[in-house]
Write a protein that holds these residues in place. Structure first.
Motif, PDB file in Angstrom:
ATOM      1  N   GLU A 196      -1.896   3.211  10.657  1.00  0.00           N
ATOM      2  CA  GLU A 196      -0.610   3.439  10.014  1.00  0.00           C
ATOM      3  C   GLU A 196       0.143   4.535  10.749  1.00  0.00           C
ATOM      4  O   GLU A 196      -0.455   5.502  11.209  1.00  0.00           O
ATOM      5  CB  GLU A 196      -0.842   3.839   8.553  1.00  0.00           C
TER       6      GLU A 196
ATOM      7  N   HIS B 113       4.264   8.317  -3.740  1.00  0.00           N
ATOM      8  CA  HIS B 113       3.649   7.443  -4.737  1.00  0.00           C
ATOM      9  C   HIS B 113       3.729   5.992  -4.255  1.00  0.00           C
ATOM     10  O   HIS B 113       4.818   5.457  -4.059  1.00  0.00           O
ATOM     11  CB  HIS B 113       4.344   7.585  -6.087  1.00  0.00           C
ATOM     12  N   HIS B 114       2.571   5.356  -4.069  1.00  0.00           N
ATOM     13  CA  HIS B 114       2.518   3.988  -3.542  1.00  0.00           C
ATOM     14  C   HIS B 114       3.387   3.014  -4.338  1.00  0.00           C
ATOM     15  O   HIS B 114       4.025   2.140  -3.758  1.00  0.00           O
ATOM     16  CB  HIS B 114       1.074   3.474  -3.515  1.00  0.00           C
ATOM     17  N   ASP B 115       3.422   3.149  -5.651  1.00  0.00           N
ATOM     18  CA  ASP B 115       4.173   2.198  -6.473  1.00  0.00           C
ATOM     19  C   ASP B 115       5.689   2.370  -6.359  1.00  0.00           C
ATOM     20  O   ASP B 115       6.437   1.549  -6.862  1.00  0.00           O
ATOM     21  CB  ASP B 115       3.732   2.294  -7.936  1.00  0.00           C
ATOM     22  N   GLN B 116       6.141   3.408  -5.686  1.00  0.00           N
ATOM     23  CA  GLN B 116       7.587   3.625  -5.517  1.00  0.00           C
ATOM     24  C   GLN B 116       8.074   3.276  -4.109  1.00  0.00           C
ATOM     25  O   GLN B 116       9.245   3.431  -3.800  1.00  0.00           O
ATOM     26  CB  GLN B 116       7.941   5.069  -5.856  1.00  0.00           C
ATOM     27  N   ARG B 117       7.182   2.794  -3.259  1.00  0.00           N
ATOM     28  CA  ARG B 117       7.584   2.382  -1.920  1.00  0.00           C
ATOM     29  C   ARG B 117       8.230   1.002  -1.980  1.00  0.00           C
ATOM     30  O   ARG B 117       7.874   0.174  -2.805  1.00  0.00           O
ATOM     31  CB  ARG B 117       6.377   2.352  -0.981  1.00  0.00           C
TER      32      ARG B 117
ATOM     33  N   ARG C  48       2.442  -0.077   8.930  1.00  0.00           N
ATOM     34  CA  ARG C  48       1.008  -0.374   8.972  1.00  0.00           C
ATOM     35  C   ARG C  48       0.776  -1.637   9.789  1.00  0.00           C
ATOM     36  O   ARG C  48       1.471  -2.634   9.623  1.00  0.00           O
ATOM     37  CB  ARG C  48       0.457  -0.571   7.571  1.00  0.00           C
TER      38      ARG C  48
ATOM     39  N   TYR D 133       9.382   5.500   2.542  1.00  0.00           N
ATOM     40  CA  TYR D 133       8.503   6.617   2.215  1.00  0.00           C
ATOM     41  C   TYR D 133       8.583   6.955   0.729  1.00  0.00           C
ATOM     42  O   TYR D 133       9.656   6.961   0.131  1.00  0.00           O
ATOM     43  CB  TYR D 133       8.901   7.864   3.008  1.00  0.00           C
ATOM     44  N   SER D 134       7.467   7.231   0.167  1.00  0.00           N
ATOM     45  CA  SER D 134       7.333   7.856  -1.146  1.00  0.00           C
ATOM     46  C   SER D 134       5.897   8.351  -1.224  1.00  0.00           C
ATOM     47  O   SER D 134       4.984   7.667  -0.761  1.00  0.00           O
ATOM     48  CB  SER D 134       7.590   6.876  -2.287  1.00  0.00           C
TER      49      SER D 134
ATOM     50  N   TYR E  23       6.787   4.230   6.417  1.00  0.00           N
ATOM     51  CA  TYR E  23       5.436   4.040   6.935  1.00  0.00           C
ATOM     52  C   TYR E  23       5.392   2.662   7.578  1.00  0.00           C
ATOM     53  O   TYR E  23       5.995   1.720   7.072  1.00  0.00           O
ATOM     54  CB  TYR E  23       4.392   4.037   5.816  1.00  0.00           C
TER      55      TYR E  23
ATOM     56  N   VAL F 156       7.455   0.024   5.134  1.00  0.00           N
ATOM     57  CA  VAL F 156       7.848   0.325   3.753  1.00  0.00           C
ATOM     58  C   VAL F 156       8.539   1.686   3.735  1.00  0.00           C
ATOM     59  O   VAL F 156       8.299   2.523   4.603  1.00  0.00           O
ATOM     60  CB  VAL F 156       6.642   0.330   2.777  1.00  0.00           C
TER      61      VAL F 156
END
Length: 100
Positions: free
Chosen positions: A10, A46-50, A26, A43-44, A24, A41
């Motif tokens: 990544e 928090h994964h669920d906000q990307r 990957r 940046y955040s 990011y 994706v």
């Protein structure tokens, strides 16, 4: 054909304008032929906000398109340089189609 488990590859993409990363990227192998893809994706922390930006066939294409998206958000005056009144945003490239 199976692949041994490995840590994902990544990249964190930064901008000169922002303190935080902007995206990011990957590297993924998808489909029955394990085709190479680069998923970008936003940046955040928090994964669920990307938010998905897209899939491309090379790291260079992914980065070029991330910067295209970021520059598209700026006012035209920000892009002006030298004696020019505007500067063109680099063209985006099509996303890589999904694997068959």
């Amino acid at each position: 054909m199976s692949h041994p488990a490995a840590a994902p590859v990544e990249w964190v993409i930064k901008s000169a304008r922002e303190d935080n990363p902007i995206a990011y990227v990957r590297m993924l192998h998808l489909g029955p032929q394990h085709e190479l893809y680069f998923r970008a994706v936003t940046y955040s922390p928090h994964h669920d906000q990307r938010r998905l930006l897209g899939y491309w066939g090379s790291l260079e294409e992914a980065i070029r398109n991330i910067h295209h998206i970021e520059l598209s958000k700026l006012p035209a005056a920000w892009l002006a340089t030298g004696g020019a009144t505007t500067k063109e945003i680099p063209a985006s490239t099509p996303q890589k189609p999904p694997p068959v």
